[in-house]
Design a protein around this motif. Structure first.
Motif, PDB file in Angstrom:
ATOM      1  N   ALA A  39     -29.308  37.035  19.365  1.00 35.19           N
ATOM      2  CA  ALA A  39     -28.996  37.463  18.008  1.00 35.19           C
ATOM      3  C   ALA A  39     -27.609  38.091  17.890  1.00 35.19           C
ATOM      4  CB  ALA A  39     -30.052  38.461  17.531  1.00 35.19           C
ATOM      5  N   GLN A  40     -27.166  38.792  18.934  1.00 32.66           N
ATOM      6  CA  GLN A  40     -25.942  39.589  18.831  1.00 32.66           C
ATOM      7  C   GLN A  40     -24.704  38.931  19.437  1.00 32.66           C
ATOM      8  OE1 GLN A  40     -26.055  43.786  19.599  1.00 32.66           O
ATOM      9  NE2 GLN A  40     -28.263  43.928  19.277  1.00 32.66           N
ATOM     10  N   VAL A  41     -24.875  37.858  20.180  1.00 29.65           N
ATOM     11  CA  VAL A  41     -23.731  37.206  20.816  1.00 29.65           C
ATOM     12  C   VAL A  41     -23.577  35.804  20.241  1.00 29.65           C
ATOM     13  CG1 VAL A  41     -22.669  36.489  22.981  1.00 29.65           C
ATOM     14  CG2 VAL A  41     -24.135  38.522  22.935  1.00 29.65           C
ATOM     15  N   TYR A  42     -22.418  35.537  19.636  1.00 20.11           N
ATOM     16  CA  TYR A  42     -22.159  34.220  19.059  1.00 20.11           C
ATOM     17  C   TYR A  42     -22.115  33.152  20.160  1.00 20.11           C
ATOM     18  CZ  TYR A  42     -20.648  36.683  14.791  1.00 20.11           C
ATOM     19  OH  TYR A  42     -20.585  37.465  13.670  1.00 20.11           O
ATOM     20  N   LYS A  43     -22.187  31.916  19.729  1.00 19.35           N
ATOM     21  CA  LYS A  43     -22.134  30.808  20.689  1.00 19.35           C
ATOM     22  C   LYS A  43     -20.827  30.776  21.471  1.00 19.35           C
ATOM     23  CE  LYS A  43     -25.298  27.765  18.145  1.00 19.35           C
ATOM     24  NZ  LYS A  43     -25.453  26.463  17.436  1.00 19.35           N
ATOM     25  N   ASP A  44     -19.749  31.307  20.873  1.00 19.48           N
ATOM     26  CA  ASP A  44     -18.456  31.294  21.567  1.00 19.48           C
ATOM     27  C   ASP A  44     -18.261  32.506  22.475  1.00 19.48           C
ATOM     28  OD1 ASP A  44     -17.901  33.374  19.801  1.00 19.48           O
ATOM     29  OD2 ASP A  44     -16.591  32.184  18.527  1.00 19.48           O
ATOM     30  N   GLY A  45     -19.278  33.391  22.550  1.00 20.32           N
ATOM     31  CA  GLY A  45     -19.217  34.520  23.474  1.00 20.32           C
ATOM     32  C   GLY A  45     -18.827  35.833  22.852  1.00 20.32           C
ATOM     33  N   GLY A  46     -18.425  35.852  21.584  1.00 18.91           N
ATOM     34  CA  GLY A  46     -18.043  37.098  20.927  1.00 18.91           C
ATOM     35  C   GLY A  46     -19.251  37.879  20.441  1.00 18.91           C
ATOM     36  N   SER A  47     -19.147  39.212  20.460  1.00 16.01           N
ATOM     37  CA  SER A  47     -20.207  40.062  19.934  1.00 16.01           C
ATOM     38  C   SER A  47     -20.129  40.122  18.419  1.00 16.01           C
ATOM     39  CB  SER A  47     -20.083  41.479  20.499  1.00 16.01           C
ATOM     40  OG  SER A  47     -20.891  42.385  19.773  1.00 16.01           O
ATOM     41  N   SER A  94     -21.270  43.920  26.337  1.00 19.87           N
ATOM     42  CA  SER A  94     -21.223  43.142  27.583  1.00 19.87           C
ATOM     43  C   SER A  94     -21.806  43.939  28.739  1.00 19.87           C
ATOM     44  CB  SER A  94     -19.777  42.747  27.911  1.00 19.87           C
ATOM     45  OG  SER A  94     -19.235  41.927  26.905  1.00 19.87           O
ATOM     46  N   GLU A  95     -21.406  45.201  28.857  1.00 19.63           N
ATOM     47  CA  GLU A  95     -21.899  46.031  29.957  1.00 19.63           C
ATOM     48  C   GLU A  95     -23.385  46.340  29.808  1.00 19.63           C
ATOM     49  OE1 GLU A  95     -17.701  48.305  31.037  1.00 19.63           O
ATOM     50  OE2 GLU A  95     -19.408  49.464  30.283  1.00 19.63           O
ATOM     51  N   LEU A  96     -23.835  46.573  28.566  1.00 20.08           N
ATOM     52  CA  LEU A  96     -25.248  46.868  28.346  1.00 20.08           C
ATOM     53  C   LEU A  96     -26.135  45.661  28.666  1.00 20.08           C
ATOM     54  CD1 LEU A  96     -25.005  48.901  25.015  1.00 20.08           C
ATOM     55  CD2 LEU A  96     -25.694  49.786  27.261  1.00 20.08           C
ATOM     56  N   LEU A  97     -25.604  44.467  28.510  1.00 21.11           N
ATOM     57  CA  LEU A  97     -26.353  43.255  28.863  1.00 21.11           C
ATOM     58  C   LEU A  97     -26.204  42.908  30.340  1.00 21.11           C
ATOM     59  CD1 LEU A  97     -25.405  41.165  25.707  1.00 21.11           C
ATOM     60  CD2 LEU A  97     -27.728  41.916  26.296  1.00 21.11           C
ATOM     61  N   LEU A  98     -25.055  43.241  30.920  1.00 25.65           N
ATOM     62  CA  LEU A  98     -24.768  42.860  32.306  1.00 25.65           C
ATOM     63  C   LEU A  98     -25.497  43.723  33.329  1.00 25.65           C
ATOM     64  CD1 LEU A  98     -23.092  41.230  34.386  1.00 25.65           C
ATOM     65  CD2 LEU A  98     -21.329  43.000  34.152  1.00 25.65           C
ATOM     66  N   GLU A 154     -31.029  30.733  32.251  1.00 24.34           N
ATOM     67  CA  GLU A 154     -29.746  30.044  32.099  1.00 24.34           C
ATOM     68  C   GLU A 154     -29.055  30.459  30.804  1.00 24.34           C
ATOM     69  OE1 GLU A 154     -27.904  25.485  32.042  1.00 24.34           O
ATOM     70  OE2 GLU A 154     -30.058  25.814  32.303  1.00 24.34           O
ATOM     71  N   ASN A 155     -29.826  30.646  29.733  1.00 25.24           N
ATOM     72  CA  ASN A 155     -29.231  31.029  28.463  1.00 25.24           C
ATOM     73  C   ASN A 155     -28.593  32.414  28.565  1.00 25.24           C
ATOM     74  OD1 ASN A 155     -28.873  30.738  25.445  1.00 25.24           O
ATOM     75  ND2 ASN A 155     -30.150  32.575  25.490  1.00 25.24           N
ATOM     76  N   TYR A 156     -29.307  33.363  29.173  1.00 26.85           N
ATOM     77  CA  TYR A 156     -28.783  34.712  29.305  1.00 26.85           C
ATOM     78  C   TYR A 156     -27.517  34.700  30.155  1.00 26.85           C
ATOM     79  CZ  TYR A 156     -29.289  39.850  29.507  1.00 26.85           C
ATOM     80  OH  TYR A 156     -29.109  41.206  29.371  1.00 26.85           O
ATOM     81  N   ARG A 157     -27.563  33.956  31.222  1.00 27.39           N
ATOM     82  CA  ARG A 157     -26.404  33.850  32.111  1.00 27.39           C
ATOM     83  C   ARG A 157     -25.201  33.256  31.373  1.00 27.39           C
ATOM     84  NH1 ARG A 157     -25.618  33.225  37.698  1.00 27.39           N
ATOM     85  NH2 ARG A 157     -23.889  31.834  38.240  1.00 27.39           N
ATOM     86  N   ASN A 158     -25.436  32.195  30.617  1.00 24.96           N
ATOM     87  CA  ASN A 158     -24.339  31.539  29.898  1.00 24.96           C
ATOM     88  C   ASN A 158     -23.752  32.432  28.809  1.00 24.96           C
ATOM     89  OD1 ASN A 158     -24.510  29.223  31.444  1.00 24.96           O
ATOM     90  ND2 ASN A 158     -25.875  28.166  30.022  1.00 24.96           N
ATOM     91  N   LYS A 159     -24.612  33.225  28.163  1.00 23.91           N
ATOM     92  CA  LYS A 159     -24.109  34.161  27.159  1.00 23.91           C
ATOM     93  C   LYS A 159     -23.171  35.185  27.800  1.00 23.91           C
ATOM     94  CE  LYS A 159     -26.268  33.191  23.155  1.00 23.91           C
ATOM     95  NZ  LYS A 159     -25.670  33.144  21.806  1.00 23.91           N
ATOM     96  N   LEU A 160     -23.540  35.702  28.968  1.00 24.73           N
ATOM     97  CA  LEU A 160     -22.683  36.659  29.659  1.00 24.73           C
ATOM     98  C   LEU A 160     -21.362  36.020  30.072  1.00 24.73           C
ATOM     99  CD1 LEU A 160     -25.201  38.638  31.896  1.00 24.73           C
ATOM    100  CD2 LEU A 160     -23.808  39.557  30.040  1.00 24.73           C
ATOM    101  N   LEU A 161     -21.424  34.795  30.558  1.00 22.20           N
ATOM    102  CA  LEU A 161     -20.191  34.109  30.947  1.00 22.20           C
ATOM    103  C   LEU A 161     -19.306  33.851  29.723  1.00 22.20           C
ATOM    104  CD1 LEU A 161     -21.579  31.587  33.597  1.00 22.20           C
ATOM    105  CD2 LEU A 161     -20.190  33.630  34.017  1.00 22.20           C
TER     106      LEU A 161
END
Length: 519
Positions: free
Chosen positions: A123-131, A143-147, A162-169
């Motif tokens: 919900a909070q991270v766009y497909k392009d990786g921005g918050s 990023s840190e709270l998710l990492l 895989e989805n969570y990992r890709n969002k962090l990347l």
């Protein structure tokens, strides 16, 4: 041992002074959540020390930590459209689930926290990786709270989707692009300096470590050059082997790029970095930590920070200053009839904006950005902007506001605090930033005035800085049959002159004589 003894004293004093759920330090669940990160970290550092072997202190420490978990689990900040607060609450529950691995109650907290994080990362991270917070500082915090809880689970042998990992990347890639060549993040959106852990001694806006920290914790090779002061972040988090990997990263020249979901466009050269915001106001259209900054930009030119947004300074301490720092006038973007892009609903409503501004037709090609927004449609005014970066030569900013009736426009350029501006001749400004020289040409010929502005690069700190404001009432132009405001500005780099500009590929006369903004 002396550090262990010191921390023990601080913790015992705090616990005695702040009983469970009493006082301002228990105001919301995020307060104890952030303490959970610190307390579990300190335990890992000091639990084998002599001073921490005291059974009475152990009882005090572990009881307090458990009470922190009770509070976070009971008072989760789950309001439908959530922010970094619930990320902190849920991450803290995951931490305790891993810290007390054999407790049935706490294991339930951990599973609940992880389920929330998996929901919120979507919900909070766009497909392009921005918050979706629309803030560089809160992108870092999110990023840190998710990492960190993900890293704790992986260290415990638990899987990462895989989805969570890709969002962090994706968040790592976003961060590695918004920083300039000195590793410094733009003052985009709110900034309260919040971190999960601060392990380096870098400046508060040095985000150069973030991309590498994420990639290293996920077992990937880092590719972002880290500033020297940020390297302890990797050393303390992962050890010297990963620090060697980070140290081997070579400086690379990145090209221009865009993040369309987040609305961020970056023009870049070897020594130039222009950050442009043409995105939503943030927090699902509610504002939150976002500002009235659509079409605003920051310019880092010839290795020098030159033009920036204003930061945020404070939240609840001073309502008037809070609203000023998030206002349209405190950003490098056109302001029409002294109106906000998105209305501030009430002076005391410090984290809400009325969503009126949406980006329109934003695009970028070959270091040339074009975009507009809907923020002044209720006034019958269209706002358009182009920004073009020519490698090693110039930055061109061209604005148009078009309307069927009279309107007044102001466009501020907020320069860095140590910039010195001097109008050498009408429409021609000389700008000095320490030993670096720039020239600014006001091609549109509109009136300008130099005022004192304010800059906050850290929470609770503000310093004066020069602000150059271009203004004009609209003029009726027969070729448009509308009232049109035109502002064309060129910033020349590396001690060029006006003659250098006129002899370049884009001649002065060509730009002035254009009749169609899209040309």
């Amino acid at each position: 041992e002396k550090y262990a003894e010191f921390c023990k004293g601080v913790i015992r004093h705090w616990v005695n002074s702040n009983p469970y759920a009493r006082g301002p330090n228990w105001g919301v669940a995020m307060e104890p959540a952030m303490r959970i990160f610190t307390l579990t970290w300190l335990f890992k550092v000091f639990h084998t020390s002599k001073s921490w072997s005291d059974p009475i202190f152990q009882s005090v420490f572990l009881t307090s930590l458990f009470e922190h978990g009770i509070f976070c689990n009971r008072y989760l900040e789950n309001f439908g459209v959530n922010s970094n607060h619930i990320l902190a609450d849920a991450a803290a529950l995951v931490f305790l689930g891993e810290f007390f691995p054999q407790g049935k109650t706490v294991d339930g907290w951990g599973r609940r926290g992880w389920k929330i994080l998996e929901r919120e990362v979507e919900a909070q991270v766009y497909k392009d990786g921005g918050s979706f917070e629309a803030s560089a500082s809160y992108h870092r915090l999110a990023s840190e709270l998710l990492l960190w809880p993900a890293g704790y689970r992986v260290a415990s042998g638990k899987p990462l989707s895989e989805n969570y990992r890709n969002k962090l990347l994706g968040m790592a890639d976003f961060a590695s692009n918004y920083i300039n060549q000195n590793g410094v993040a733009p003052t985009w959106g709110d900034n309260d300096d919040a971190r999960v852990f601060k392990l380096g001694n870098q400046g508060v806006n040095d985000h150069s470590y973030l991309s590498s920290l994420i990639k290293c914790m996920l077992g990937q090779i880092p590719d972002c050059l880290i500033q020297e002061e940020s390297k302890p972040e990797i050393l303390w988090a992962l050890g010297s082997d990963w620090l060697d990997q980070v140290a081997s990263v070579q400086k690379a020249v990145r090209g221009s790029t865009c993040f369309e979901n987040s609305g961020i466009y970056i023009l870049r050269g070897n020594l130039d970095h222009v950050f442009i915001d043409c995105g939503p106001i943030g927090f699902g259209g509610r504002g939150g930590h976002g500002h009235n900054d659509c079409l605003s930009f920051e310019a880092f030119l010839d290795g020098t920070s030159l033009i920036t947004d204003s930061g945020s300074y404070t939240y609840t301490e001073d309502f008037e200053l809070r609203n000023k720092f998030r206002s349209t006038a405190y950003h490098n973007t056109p302001m029409v009839n002294n109106c906000e892009q998105n209305s501030i609903l009430r002076p005391k409503d410090l984290f809400r904006l009325k969503e009126q501004t949406r980006p329109i037709d934003a695009s970028m090609k070959d270091n040339h950005f074009r975009g507009s927004h809907s923020g002044y449609q209720h006034l019958g005014v269209a706002v358009e902007r182009q920004i073009k970066l020519t490698e090693g030569k110039m930055l061109e900013v061209s604005d148009r506001t078009i309307c069927s009736k009279h309107h007044q426009v102001e466009v501020p350029f907020h320069f860095v605090p140590n910039a010195v501006l001097n109008e050498a001749s009408p429409g021609f400004w000389e700008i000095s930033v320490e030993k670096n020289k720039f020239q600014l040409i006001n091609l549109g010929g509109c009136p300008t005035r130099l005022e004192k502005g304010w800059f906050s690069d850290s929470y609770g700190v503000m310093v004066p800085r020069p602000t150059l404001i271009f203004s004009r009432d609209s003029e009726f132009a027969e070729q448009y049959n509308r009232h049109t405001f035109v502002l064309d500005i060129v910033i020349l780099m590396r001690n060029q002159t006006k003659a250098d500009y006129e002899s370049s590929e884009c001649k002065l006369s060509d730009l002035v004589n254009k009749k169609n903004f899209g040309e």
